[in-house]
Design a protein around this motif. Sequence first.
Motif, PDB file in Angstrom:
ATOM      1  N   ALA A 126       0.863  -1.182   0.043  1.00  0.00           N
ATOM      2  CA  ALA A 126       0.015  -0.006  -0.065  1.00  0.00           C
ATOM      3  C   ALA A 126       0.673   1.235   0.012  1.00  0.00           C
ATOM      4  CB  ALA A 126      -0.887  -0.061   1.118  1.00  0.00           C
ATOM      5  N   LYS A 127       1.927   1.130   0.687  1.00  0.00           N
ATOM      6  CA  LYS A 127       2.996   2.582   0.762  1.00  0.00           C
ATOM      7  C   LYS A 127       3.404   2.719  -0.481  1.00  0.00           C
ATOM      8  CE  LYS A 127       6.718   4.089   3.705  1.00  0.00           C
ATOM      9  NZ  LYS A 127       7.713   4.145   2.836  1.00  0.00           N
ATOM     10  N   VAL A 129       2.521   1.792  -3.361  1.00  0.00           N
ATOM     11  CA  VAL A 129       1.582   2.162  -4.355  1.00  0.00           C
ATOM     12  C   VAL A 129       1.307   3.787  -4.108  1.00  0.00           C
ATOM     13  CG1 VAL A 129      -1.010   2.303  -4.982  1.00  0.00           C
ATOM     14  CG2 VAL A 129       0.298   0.022  -4.621  1.00  0.00           C
ATOM     15  N   ASP A 130       1.318   4.262  -2.958  1.00  0.00           N
ATOM     16  CA  ASP A 130       0.963   5.678  -2.548  1.00  0.00           C
ATOM     17  C   ASP A 130       2.187   6.299  -3.469  1.00  0.00           C
ATOM     18  OD1 ASP A 130      -1.460   5.570  -1.315  1.00  0.00           O
ATOM     19  OD2 ASP A 130      -0.483   5.647   0.702  1.00  0.00           O
ATOM     20  N   GLU A 131       3.338   5.861  -3.276  1.00  0.00           N
ATOM     21  CA  GLU A 131       4.426   6.532  -3.527  1.00  0.00           C
ATOM     22  C   GLU A 131       4.609   6.366  -5.062  1.00  0.00           C
ATOM     23  OE1 GLU A 131       7.517   5.636   0.176  1.00  0.00           O
ATOM     24  OE2 GLU A 131       7.932   4.662  -1.840  1.00  0.00           O
ATOM     25  N   GLU A 133       2.181   6.269  -7.158  1.00  0.00           N
ATOM     26  CA  GLU A 133       0.975   7.237  -7.726  1.00  0.00           C
ATOM     27  C   GLU A 133       1.529   8.812  -7.842  1.00  0.00           C
ATOM     28  OE1 GLU A 133      -1.857   6.327  -9.221  1.00  0.00           O
ATOM     29  OE2 GLU A 133      -2.149   4.412  -8.519  1.00  0.00           O
ATOM     30  N   GLN A 134       2.295   8.959  -6.809  1.00  0.00           N
ATOM     31  CA  GLN A 134       2.786  10.358  -6.839  1.00  0.00           C
ATOM     32  C   GLN A 134       3.685  10.695  -7.893  1.00  0.00           C
ATOM     33  OE1 GLN A 134       4.468  11.539  -2.910  1.00  0.00           O
ATOM     34  NE2 GLN A 134       2.678  11.040  -1.921  1.00  0.00           N
ATOM     35  N   GLY A 167      -4.142  -1.788  -4.663  1.00  0.00           N
ATOM     36  CA  GLY A 167      -3.758  -0.715  -5.609  1.00  0.00           C
ATOM     37  C   GLY A 167      -2.484  -1.213  -6.739  1.00  0.00           C
ATOM     38  N   HIS A 169      -0.504  -2.261  -9.882  1.00  0.00           N
ATOM     39  CA  HIS A 169      -1.083  -1.975 -11.181  1.00  0.00           C
ATOM     40  C   HIS A 169      -0.976  -3.176 -12.042  1.00  0.00           C
ATOM     41  CE1 HIS A 169       0.359   2.109  -9.211  1.00  0.00           C
ATOM     42  NE2 HIS A 169      -0.564   2.162  -9.928  1.00  0.00           N
TER      43      HIS A 169
END
Length: 266
Positions: A126-127, A129-131, A133-134, A167, A169
Motif C-alpha cells: 500500500a505504501k 502504491v501511494d509513492e 501514484e505520486q 492498488g 497496477h
Amino acid sequence: MSWGLKNRLSKIIKPKTGKTVMLAVDHGYFLGPTTGLKKPVETISALQQYADALMLTRGVLRASVSDKIEVPIVLRVSGGTSVLTELSNEGLTCAMEDALRLNASAVALSIFVGAQYERQTLLNLAKLVDEGEQCGMPVLAVTAVGKDMGRDARYLGLACRIAAELGAHFVKTYYCKDFSQIVDSCPVPIVVAGGTKVSEKEALELAYNAISEGAVGVDMGRNIFQSDYPVAMIKAVRSIVHDGFNVNEALDLFEKGKKEKQKKFD
Ligand code: R5P
C-alpha cells in the motif's frame, strides 16, 4: 492512472500485442548466487535483447547492466530476508527516489498472503502504491509463496485479488489448475512466473496455458537462464506470448534454436 504511469507500463506490456516477456533475474536478492545467475552480467548481456523487460535489483542493475540499455527495468524493491530465514519478513529495500534516478519503468515487491508477516508485506504494498501514484511509477505485486503455502487457485486468487485491491497496477503469480478463475477475479493484468526448472516442453506448456487462460505475459527466470539453450528457450517463449505459437510450434522453434551457438550459464 496518470499519463506517466500508463506510459511506463506500456514500455513493459507491449501495446502491439498487449503482452510481455519479462526476464526475471532478481533471484539473488534472497537466494544468493543461483545457478544460471552466478555471473549476472553474462546472463543478462546474452538474453536482454530478447526480453521486453528485465526484473532485477538495483545492485545488479548498477553492477551488471549497461546504462545504454534500451530494455525497460522492473526494479525489485522488497527484500531483507534470505533463504535461511522467514521469507515473509520483507521490507522495502529501495527508495522511490532511487527507482526514479535509475529510470525504472516499474517497481516490484512481494506480498506473502497467509504467512507470518502478511500484514507487513501488504502494508509495504500500500505504501509503495501511494509513492508510485505520486510520481507515475507502476507497481508490480509479486504473490510470493512461503514455505508452507500451496499454489492453488483459491490461495493465489486470494493473493492476486488483495494485491489489486491495495492498488497494484499489475500482478505476478504462479500458474495453477483453474488459472482462468484467478484472471477473472483480478481486475489488473497478471503475468506468470516460471517457477523451478522443469523440462523446456513443460515450461512452454505453462506459458501457453497461462496466455490461453488470460495472462498478459510471463515473468520467467529459471526456466530460461537455467536451460542448456537459454537463447533458444527465450525465443520459444516469445513465440507463444507474442506470435500465437502453440506448444508444438514453439518446441520446433526451440529445437531449431538449439543448433545456434549459445552459452549455458553457470
Ligand atoms: C522470486 O520471488 C523472484 O521474484 C523471481 O523473479 C520469480 O520467482 C520468477 O522467476 P522464476 O521464473 O525463476 O520463478
